[in-house]
Design an enzyme around this catalytic site. Structure first.
Site, mmCIF file in Angstrom:
data_model
loop_
_atom_site.group_PDB
_atom_site.id
_atom_site.type_symbol
_atom_site.label_atom_id
_atom_site.label_comp_id
_atom_site.label_asym_id
_atom_site.label_seq_id
_atom_site.Cartn_x
_atom_site.Cartn_y
_atom_site.Cartn_z
ATOM 1 N N GLY A 142 -5.919 2.502 6.765
ATOM 2 C CA GLY A 142 -6.367 3.680 6.020
ATOM 3 C C GLY A 142 -7.252 3.371 4.828
ATOM 4 O O GLY A 142 -8.095 2.475 4.866
ATOM 5 N N SER A 164 -4.177 13.098 -5.486
ATOM 6 C CA SER A 164 -4.768 13.924 -4.425
ATOM 7 C C SER A 164 -5.395 15.170 -5.033
ATOM 8 O O SER A 164 -4.891 15.684 -6.039
ATOM 9 C CB SER A 164 -3.665 14.327 -3.444
ATOM 10 O OG SER A 164 -4.092 15.419 -2.648
ATOM 11 N N TYR A 181 5.063 16.840 -2.084
ATOM 12 C CA TYR A 181 3.916 15.931 -2.206
ATOM 13 C C TYR A 181 3.117 16.204 -3.486
ATOM 14 O O TYR A 181 2.825 15.279 -4.260
ATOM 15 C CB TYR A 181 3.022 16.088 -0.971
ATOM 16 C CG TYR A 181 1.782 15.222 -0.998
ATOM 17 C CD1 TYR A 181 1.874 13.833 -0.953
ATOM 18 C CD2 TYR A 181 0.509 15.792 -1.086
ATOM 19 C CE1 TYR A 181 0.735 13.040 -0.983
ATOM 20 C CE2 TYR A 181 -0.629 15.007 -1.106
ATOM 21 C CZ TYR A 181 -0.513 13.628 -1.053
ATOM 22 O OH TYR A 181 -1.645 12.845 -1.092
ATOM 23 N N VAL A 222 -8.921 12.940 3.881
ATOM 24 C CA VAL A 222 -9.669 11.757 4.308
ATOM 25 C C VAL A 222 -9.263 11.398 5.733
ATOM 26 O O VAL A 222 -8.063 11.385 6.053
ATOM 27 C CB VAL A 222 -9.359 10.560 3.374
ATOM 28 C CG1 VAL A 222 -10.154 9.326 3.790
ATOM 29 C CG2 VAL A 222 -9.637 10.924 1.922
HETATM 30 N N1 LIG Z 1 -5.697 10.466 3.792
HETATM 31 C C1 LIG Z 1 -5.820 11.550 3.034
HETATM 32 O O1 LIG Z 1 -6.295 12.623 3.470
HETATM 33 C C2 LIG Z 1 -5.412 11.504 1.602
HETATM 34 C C3 LIG Z 1 -5.792 12.557 0.756
HETATM 35 C C4 LIG Z 1 -5.397 12.531 -0.587
HETATM 36 C C5 LIG Z 1 -4.657 11.467 -1.071
HETATM 37 N N2 LIG Z 1 -4.305 10.465 -0.213
HETATM 38 C C6 LIG Z 1 -3.495 9.363 -0.747
HETATM 39 O O2 LIG Z 1 -4.156 8.141 -0.491
HETATM 40 C C7 LIG Z 1 -3.199 7.115 -0.208
HETATM 41 C C8 LIG Z 1 -3.506 6.444 1.127
HETATM 42 O O3 LIG Z 1 -3.553 7.415 2.143
HETATM 43 P P1 LIG Z 1 -3.809 6.977 3.686
HETATM 44 O O4 LIG Z 1 -4.129 8.209 4.438
HETATM 45 O O5 LIG Z 1 -4.770 5.832 3.712
HETATM 46 O O6 LIG Z 1 -2.351 6.486 4.074
HETATM 47 P P2 LIG Z 1 -1.878 5.676 5.383
HETATM 48 O O7 LIG Z 1 -0.703 6.404 5.922
HETATM 49 O O8 LIG Z 1 -3.050 5.442 6.282
HETATM 50 O O9 LIG Z 1 -1.468 4.288 4.787
HETATM 51 C C9 LIG Z 1 -0.349 4.165 3.934
HETATM 52 C C10 LIG Z 1 0.095 2.716 3.962
HETATM 53 O O10 LIG Z 1 1.235 2.601 3.123
HETATM 54 C C11 LIG Z 1 2.168 1.744 3.767
HETATM 55 N N3 LIG Z 1 3.532 2.032 3.307
HETATM 56 C C12 LIG Z 1 4.229 3.184 3.477
HETATM 57 N N4 LIG Z 1 5.458 3.052 2.947
HETATM 58 C C13 LIG Z 1 5.544 1.789 2.424
HETATM 59 C C14 LIG Z 1 6.568 1.061 1.767
HETATM 60 N N5 LIG Z 1 7.775 1.603 1.507
HETATM 61 N N6 LIG Z 1 6.305 -0.208 1.377
HETATM 62 C C15 LIG Z 1 5.100 -0.763 1.639
HETATM 63 N N7 LIG Z 1 4.095 -0.125 2.262
HETATM 64 C C16 LIG Z 1 4.310 1.152 2.661
HETATM 65 C C17 LIG Z 1 2.014 2.050 5.251
HETATM 66 O O11 LIG Z 1 2.520 1.002 6.053
HETATM 67 C C18 LIG Z 1 0.514 2.252 5.372
HETATM 68 O O12 LIG Z 1 -0.173 1.050 5.692
HETATM 69 C C19 LIG Z 1 -1.822 7.800 -0.270
HETATM 70 O O13 LIG Z 1 -1.263 7.627 -1.553
HETATM 71 C C20 LIG Z 1 -2.145 9.267 -0.050
HETATM 72 O O14 LIG Z 1 -1.200 10.136 -0.618
HETATM 73 C C21 LIG Z 1 -4.666 10.457 1.091
#
Ligand SMILES: NC(=O)c1ccc[n+]([C@@H]2O[C@H](COP(=O)([O-])OP(=O)(O)OC[C@H]3O[C@@H](n4cnc5c(N)ncnc54)[C@H](O)[C@@H]3O)[C@@H](O)[C@H]2O)c1
Length: 256
Positions: free
Chosen positions: A27, A150, A163, A196
């Protein structure tokens, strides 16, 4: 409409720095790791999932990286990860708290355990990583912390009460840490993306990818590479006077 994404490494401005990026096995975190490594940082990919593919990608491009297995919800596991990073790459200069979960559920169906699970990773883990990595930054009088929040903190999204509460708390901690750590040369900021495209969001409702971009000024789906330029700036020397801020990198959805 111009559709250019500024994901090209422009300098070696992070040469000599060690960067810890949580949740970097995929991600947004993966894109952050690749970008900082391309600009010279030695990168620690902290994740409970296998980070080997990201480390290989960085090595293949001539960069330096290690994968560290961690459960960010467990303070002892985070402390062990800090020791491993220090041993292999030296003390961390840059900490990116990227790992997070974003389950979507109407408030009335959320159990207390589910509420706590969101806070345990999205908030408590930021406490654990700060406790583990700030002492080394303070010792050297330089540090950069970036927390992922976010743009949903700025609007009403159904099913996100836990969230959004947790991401508001991340903004609160960003401001608190910025205040308490400024004297040590440490800046603390937050990045707020829109929706995203990642493997996790792609597994969710497809209609969101139609709906959300229509609310943005820039009406295309955001990708992780849209965020890397801002991260690179915030963790550089150029951002030395920027702290306690939440930067909305969301195609202009929140116009604050
Ligand atoms: N993707 C979106 O649309 C979006 C939008 C706004 C904010 N965000 C924020 O951006 C960040 C990344 O989002 P993403 O979509 O890339 O997430 P994702 O789900 O693709 O990746 C999250 C990663 O965190 C790791 N993880 C989860 N729990 C864990 C733990 N207990 N210990 C260690 N690692 C752990 C997972 O293995 C994964 O690799 C997050 O904080 C999310 O809230 C994402």
């Amino acid at each position: 409409m111009p559709d250019r994404i500024n994901d090209r490494p422009m300098t070696r401005r992070h040469e000599g720095r060690t960067a810890v990026i949580t949740g970097a096995a995929g991600g947004i975190g993966r894109a952050y790791a690749v970008r900082l490594a391309a600009e010279g940082a030695a990168v620690a990919v902290l994740d409970r999932a296998d980070g080997a593919a990201v480390v290989k990608e960085i090595h293949d491009a001539g960069g330096r990286a290690i994968a560290v297995h961690v459960d960010l919800t467990d303070a002892a596991s985070v402390a062990a990860a800090q020791e491993e990073v220090a041993e292999q790459l030296g003390a961390a200069d840059i900490l990116v708290n990227n790992a997070g979960i974003y389950p979507n559920q109407p408030f009335e169906s959320i159990t207390f355990e589910q509420w706590r699970a969101v806070f345990t990773l999205n908030v408590d883990a930021l406490f654990h990583t700060a406790k583990a990595f700030v002492p080394g930054m303070r010792e050297r009088g330089w540090g950069r912390i970036v927390n992922m929040t976010s743009n949903s903190v700025g609007m009403v999204i159904p099913g996100f009460s836990h969230y959004v509460s947790s991401k508001m708390a991340a903004i609160g901690l960003t401001r608190g840490l910025a205040t308490d750590l400024a004297d040590a040369g440490i800046t603390v900021n937050a990045i707020a993306p829109s929706l995203v495209r990642t493997a996790t969001t792609e597994a969710g409702p497809a209609e969101l990818f139609e709906m959300v971009p229509q609310l943005q000024a820039i009406r295309r789906v955001q990708v992780p590479e849209d965020l890397t330029g801002m991260l690179s700036f915030l963790v550089s020397d150029a951002a030395a006077f920027v702290t306690g801020q939440t930067l909305f990198v969301d195609g202009g959805l929140i116009r604050s």
